[in-house]
Design an enzyme around this catalytic site. Structure first.
Site, PDB file in Angstrom:
ATOM      1  CG  ASP A  26      -1.830  -1.166   1.068  1.00 32.15           C
ATOM      2  OD1 ASP A  26      -1.771  -2.199  -0.185  1.00 32.15           O
ATOM      3  OD2 ASP A  26      -2.324  -1.529   1.866  1.00 32.15           O
TER       4      ASP A  26
ATOM      5  N   GLY B 155      -5.568  -1.200  -0.772  1.00 32.14           N
ATOM      6  CA  GLY B 155      -5.052   0.498  -0.597  1.00 32.14           C
ATOM      7  C   GLY B 155      -6.606   0.625   0.359  1.00 32.14           C
ATOM      8  NE  ARG B 156      -5.929  -2.116   5.820  1.00 36.13           N
ATOM      9  CZ  ARG B 156      -6.407  -3.398   6.494  1.00 36.13           C
ATOM     10  NH1 ARG B 156      -7.468  -4.349   6.361  1.00 36.13           N
ATOM     11  NH2 ARG B 156      -5.032  -4.143   6.332  1.00 36.13           N
TER      12      ARG B 156
ATOM     13  CD  GLU C 284      -8.294  -3.005  -0.210  1.00 41.34           C
ATOM     14  OE1 GLU C 284      -8.883  -4.602  -0.242  1.00 41.34           O
ATOM     15  OE2 GLU C 284      -7.419  -3.073   0.265  1.00 41.34           O
TER      16      GLU C 284
ATOM     17  CG  HIS D   8      -5.052 -11.804  -1.751  1.00 38.04           C
ATOM     18  ND1 HIS D   8      -6.777 -11.496  -1.421  1.00 38.04           N
ATOM     19  CD2 HIS D   8      -4.588 -11.251  -0.795  1.00 38.04           C
ATOM     20  CE1 HIS D   8      -7.194 -11.252  -0.459  1.00 38.04           C
ATOM     21  NE2 HIS D   8      -5.478 -10.881   0.244  1.00 38.04           N
ATOM     22  CB  VAL D   9      -3.521 -11.329  -8.914  1.00 34.95           C
ATOM     23  CG1 VAL D   9      -2.884 -10.957 -10.258  1.00 34.95           C
ATOM     24  CG2 VAL D   9      -3.718 -12.571  -9.090  1.00 34.95           C
ATOM     25  CD  GLN D  10      -3.735  -5.324  -6.486  1.00 36.25           C
ATOM     26  OE1 GLN D  10      -3.944  -3.986  -6.276  1.00 36.25           O
ATOM     27  NE2 GLN D  10      -4.665  -5.654  -5.884  1.00 36.25           N
ATOM     28  NE  ARG D  11      -1.308  -9.642   0.398  1.00 36.81           N
ATOM     29  CZ  ARG D  11      -1.484  -9.726   1.467  1.00 36.81           C
ATOM     30  NH1 ARG D  11      -2.596  -8.595   1.862  1.00 36.81           N
ATOM     31  NH2 ARG D  11      -2.192 -10.889   2.379  1.00 36.81           N
TER      32      ARG D  11
HETATM   33  O1  F6P Z   1      -2.196  -3.946   3.733  1.00 35.53           O
HETATM   34  C1  F6P Z   1      -2.126  -4.343   2.890  1.00 35.53           C
HETATM   35  C2  F6P Z   1      -3.465  -5.165   1.943  1.00 35.53           C
HETATM   36  O2  F6P Z   1      -2.860  -5.827   0.940  1.00 35.53           O
HETATM   37  C3  F6P Z   1      -4.378  -4.188   2.263  1.00 35.53           C
HETATM   38  O3  F6P Z   1      -3.662  -3.317   0.300  1.00 35.53           O
HETATM   39  C4  F6P Z   1      -5.842  -5.299   1.629  1.00 35.53           C
HETATM   40  O4  F6P Z   1      -6.847  -3.757   2.025  1.00 35.53           O
HETATM   41  C5  F6P Z   1      -5.287  -6.475   2.900  1.00 35.53           C
HETATM   42  O5  F6P Z   1      -4.048  -5.984   2.882  1.00 35.53           O
HETATM   43  C6  F6P Z   1      -5.991  -6.824   3.139  1.00 35.53           C
HETATM   44  O6  F6P Z   1      -5.379  -7.826   3.685  1.00 35.53           O
HETATM   45  P1  F6P Z   1      -5.243  -9.740   3.761  1.00 35.53           P
HETATM   46  O7  F6P Z   1      -6.030 -10.573   1.941  1.00 35.53           O
HETATM   47  O8  F6P Z   1      -3.991 -10.144   4.199  1.00 35.53           O
HETATM   48  O9  F6P Z   1      -6.894  -9.633   4.674  1.00 35.53           O
END
Ligand code: F6P
Length: 354
Positions: free
Chosen positions: A127, A170-171, A221, A284-287
């Site tokens: 983020d 992006g919380r 998001e 989660h593809v972004q992570r």
């Molecule tokens: O803090 C990183 C992040 O990827 C945020 O963008 C998202 O809101 C959150 O984690 C989602 O978390 P999880 O998938 O672990 O529930």
């Protein structure tokens, strides 16, 4: 010295690069020894450890995720949590801890430092919303993934004369949306910092269709519509009115599980404009997956500098990027407040929107 290491919070590309650099420098340059704690703060809380030698970190530089595992465990929300962590560290003869994480993990590290734990923090989050550092690693990878998705969506949106709404992570901060939106040529950019007016969004959709091109809407998001003004009250940030934007579930740090803004927005646009609108949630593809070269470079440097700080016995700090330098800042500087998108940056981008 014996150094403990853990990764907490949402995983992020580059975590393994930090671990590798720290272990290799710590062992090979300074002669330190390492122990891994599994799944963030759950590891020291429940005494769940793993070996962390130079051999253990071979070949992990380009690998996504974290070999240590991660969780959102909050020891301060558990009775006796802090005492259990201190006892585990003593039992293993751990002299110092390297905690790699975002606002929550480093927030815990900040409070543990006040309880006498010798800790150095490494900032991570896709983020990019941690203060005290110009960038966190993982962000660049996420932006590249989102940009590629936007590039691909332009052509299919145009072929079908559809609105495509791309929901990115992006919380609380719209950094991924802003950077990927600019890089990918989005027409509408909605971020948590700027509650949006749905009528304005629909007007931008119509004006984009008037150019014979199809609109791409990039939405964080955590973005929210403005609340509907009552008689005599101005419009302001809302909770979404009748739009369902969160599940109601919360994690151990009290964050609500987000999701749904993309679908709700697409539906609203379709209902109001009569134009077909679809949502794509990148999630989660972004992570996941391999980090970009920039993130490997930044994560590796963070790992090297974190171990240098431990070696020099400077604790209660976080390594941070300032320009091209890696500096040390107090842990609290990274966790006191979130780094959100300033109005000026959003306004700069608006010249290309609509
Ligand atoms: O803090 C990183 C992040 O990827 C945020 O963008 C998202 O809101 C959150 O984690 C989602 O978390 P999880 O998938 O672990 O529930």
């Amino acid at each position: 010295m014996k150094i403990g290491m853990l990764t907490g919070g949402g995983d992020c590309p580059g975590l393994n690069a930090v671990i590798r650099a720290a272990v290799r420098k710590g062992v090979q340059v300074h002669g330190h020894e390492f122990i891994g704690f599994r799944d963030g703060w759950r590891g020291p809380l429940e005494d769940d450890t793993c070996s962390l030698t130079v051999d253990d970190v071979r070949g992990i530089l380009p690998r996504g995720g974290t070999i240590l595992g991660s969780s959102r465990t909050n020891p301060f929300a558990i009775d006796g949590g802090v005492e259990s962590i201190v006892a585990t560290l003593q039992r293993h003869g751990v002299d110092a801890l390297v905690a790699i994480g975002g606002e929550d993990t480093l927030g815990v590290a900040t409070r543990l430092a006040e309880h006498g734990v010798r800790v150095v923090g490494v900032p991570k989050t896709i983020d990019n919303d941690l203060s005290g550092t110009d960038f966190t690693f993982g962000f660049d990878t996420a932006v590249n993934i989102a940009t590629e998705a936007i590039d691909r969506l332009h052509t299919t949106a145009e072929s079908h004369h559809r609105v495509l709404v791309v929901e990115v992570m992006g919380r609380h901060a719209g950094w991924i949306a802003l950077h990927a939106g600019l890089a990918g040529g989005a027409n509408i950019l909605l971020i948590p910092e700027r509650p949006f007016d749905i009528d304005e969004v629909c007007a931008q959709v119509e004006s984009r269709f008037a150019t014979r091109f199809a609109p791409i809407v990039v939405v964080s998001e955590g973005a929210r519509p403005m609340s509907r003004p009552g008689p005599g009250t101005p419009a302001g940030p809302g909770e979404g009115g009748d739009m369902t934007l969160q599940s109601g579930d919360t994690d151990a740090f009290g964050h609500v599980r987000l999701g749904g803004i993309g679908d709700r927005l697409a539906q609203e646009i379709e209902d109001r404009t009569g134009k077909e609108a679809r949502a794509v949630v990148l999630g989660h593809v972004q992570r996941g997956g391999t980090p970009t070269a920039f993130d490997r470079w930044l994560a590796t440097r963070f790992g090297l500098h974190a171990i240098q700080a431990v070696h020099e016995q400077e604790f209660g700090i976080m390594v941070a990027l300032r320009g091209t330098d890696i500096v040390r800042v107090p842990l609290s500087e990274g966790t006191d407040h979130l780094k959100t998108v300033p109005d000026a940056l959003y306004d700069e981008a608006s010249a290309l929107l609509g």
